[in-house]
Design a protein around this motif. Structure first.
Motif, PDB file in Angstrom:
ATOM      1  N   GLY A  56       2.350   1.842  -5.276  1.00 37.45           N
ATOM      2  CA  GLY A  56       1.631   1.150  -4.195  1.00 37.45           C
ATOM      3  C   GLY A  56       0.134   0.915  -4.549  1.00 37.45           C
ATOM      4  O   GLY A  56      -0.108   1.523  -5.627  1.00 37.45           O
ATOM      5  N   TYR A  57      -0.437   0.060  -4.097  1.00 31.77           N
ATOM      6  CA  TYR A  57      -1.966  -0.066  -4.296  1.00 31.77           C
ATOM      7  C   TYR A  57      -2.515   0.563  -3.241  1.00 31.77           C
ATOM      8  O   TYR A  57      -2.319   0.862  -2.040  1.00 31.77           O
ATOM      9  N   GLY A  58      -3.933   1.251  -3.454  1.00 30.19           N
ATOM     10  CA  GLY A  58      -4.458   1.881  -2.660  1.00 30.19           C
ATOM     11  C   GLY A  58      -4.149   3.443  -2.579  1.00 30.19           C
ATOM     12  O   GLY A  58      -3.915   3.884  -1.624  1.00 30.19           O
ATOM     13  N   SER A  72      -7.639  -4.715   1.120  1.00 33.02           N
ATOM     14  CA  SER A  72      -6.824  -4.818  -0.155  1.00 33.02           C
ATOM     15  C   SER A  72      -5.405  -5.539   0.131  1.00 33.02           C
ATOM     16  O   SER A  72      -4.978  -6.054  -0.808  1.00 33.02           O
ATOM     17  N   ASP A  73      -4.931  -5.464   1.232  1.00 38.25           N
ATOM     18  CA  ASP A  73      -3.814  -6.294   1.560  1.00 38.25           C
ATOM     19  C   ASP A  73      -4.049  -7.699   1.267  1.00 38.25           C
ATOM     20  O   ASP A  73      -3.361  -8.559   0.623  1.00 38.25           O
ATOM     21  N   VAL A  81       3.667   2.665   3.088  1.00 41.96           N
ATOM     22  CA  VAL A  81       4.046   1.408   3.620  1.00 41.96           C
ATOM     23  C   VAL A  81       5.278   1.450   4.159  1.00 41.96           C
ATOM     24  O   VAL A  81       5.773   0.887   4.987  1.00 41.96           O
ATOM     25  N   SER A 118      -4.964  -8.544  -2.507  1.00 42.54           N
ATOM     26  CA  SER A 118      -3.514  -8.515  -3.112  1.00 42.54           C
ATOM     27  C   SER A 118      -2.877  -9.842  -2.957  1.00 42.54           C
ATOM     28  O   SER A 118      -2.163 -10.371  -3.857  1.00 42.54           O
ATOM     29  N   ARG A 164       0.830  -1.106   0.037  1.00 43.62           N
ATOM     30  CA  ARG A 164       0.091  -0.041  -0.102  1.00 43.62           C
ATOM     31  C   ARG A 164       1.051   1.076   0.020  1.00 43.62           C
ATOM     32  O   ARG A 164       2.024   1.419   0.339  1.00 43.62           O
ATOM     33  N   SER A 165       0.212   2.271  -0.427  1.00 41.09           N
ATOM     34  CA  SER A 165       1.020   3.540  -0.431  1.00 41.09           C
ATOM     35  C   SER A 165       1.407   3.913   0.946  1.00 41.09           C
ATOM     36  O   SER A 165       0.613   3.950   1.921  1.00 41.09           O
TER      37      SER A 165
END
Length: 212
Positions: free
Chosen positions: A94-96, A138-139, A39, A142, A36-37
């Motif tokens: 990053g995701y999110g 989201s974690d 992190v 993913s 994630r963004s």
């Protein structure tokens, strides 16, 4: 025979890409980092490579907008014999993403998915998760998507120095239960503790060795 300990002895930025024809040549085995963004991915990469500023650290979530390739060389010495291995460390967006337009999210997720599901050289994906928070949807999504792609995944709980030892152990146990992990597939990491750096390098090289 006791084999020596791997260490990263060289690291340099190679290129950035959003399409397969922009990936670097010659191809090498790759270890990708995603999370994630915000992190702490850039800080971890700089810690791993012992190169401050190699990956740009930003307080703005979603700053990394391309697939960034770094060329790394690892070395170990076993009974006087030196062994070296070259590979790419791949820094993924990053995701999110917190502050990006939906069109950008769709575009980024598209080229990230193409890389993860289509790379013939990807030996390991390190999924970074902030240890201070409970597992987010989201974690979890993913992680399972990466497994469905047939990828080997190492979960890294970042910012372990922000918690007490007992709290960090409790969080690690929580993630093990939520994701169905054993100790070989999850670890904590702090950029302030060198023992964790050595452990992570060892896990990366163990995963990549079968691809050389």
């Amino acid at each position: 025979m006791n084999k020596g300990t791997w260490d990263i002895i060289h690291a340099q930025y190679i290129t950035s890409a959003v399409r397969a024809d922009q990936y670097p040549t010659p191809p090498l085995i790759e270890a990708a980092f995603i999370g994630r963004s915000n992190v702490g991915k850039s800080s971890l990469i700089n810690s791993l490579c012992r190169r401050n500023g190699l990956a740009r650290v930003s307080s703005t979530p979603g700053k990394t907008q391309t697939i960034n390739f770094y060329g790394l060389q690892a070395k170990r010495t076993t009974e006087g014999q030196e062994e070296r291995a070259d590979f790419y460390l791949v820094d993924l967006p990053g995701y999110g993403f917190a502050k990006t337009a939906k069109t950008n999210k769709d575009k980024w997720s598209g080229f990230i998915s193409k890389y993860l599901s289509g790379s013939d050289n990807l030996g390991l994906v390190c999924q970074l998760i902030d240890i201070r928070h409970k597992p987010l949807d989201s974690d979890i999504e993913s992680y399972h998507w990466l497994l469905d792609c047939g990828l080997q995944v190492q979960v890294i709980l970042t910012k372990a120095d922000k918690l007490s030892k007992n709290a960090a152990m409790a969080q690690k146990a929580l993630f093990k239960r939520e994701l169905g992990l054993d100790d070989s597939r999850i670890m904590t990491y702090s950029v302030t503790q060198n023992t964790m750096r050595s452990e992570l390098i060892g896990r990366i090289m163990t995963a990549l060795e079968g691809h050389y």
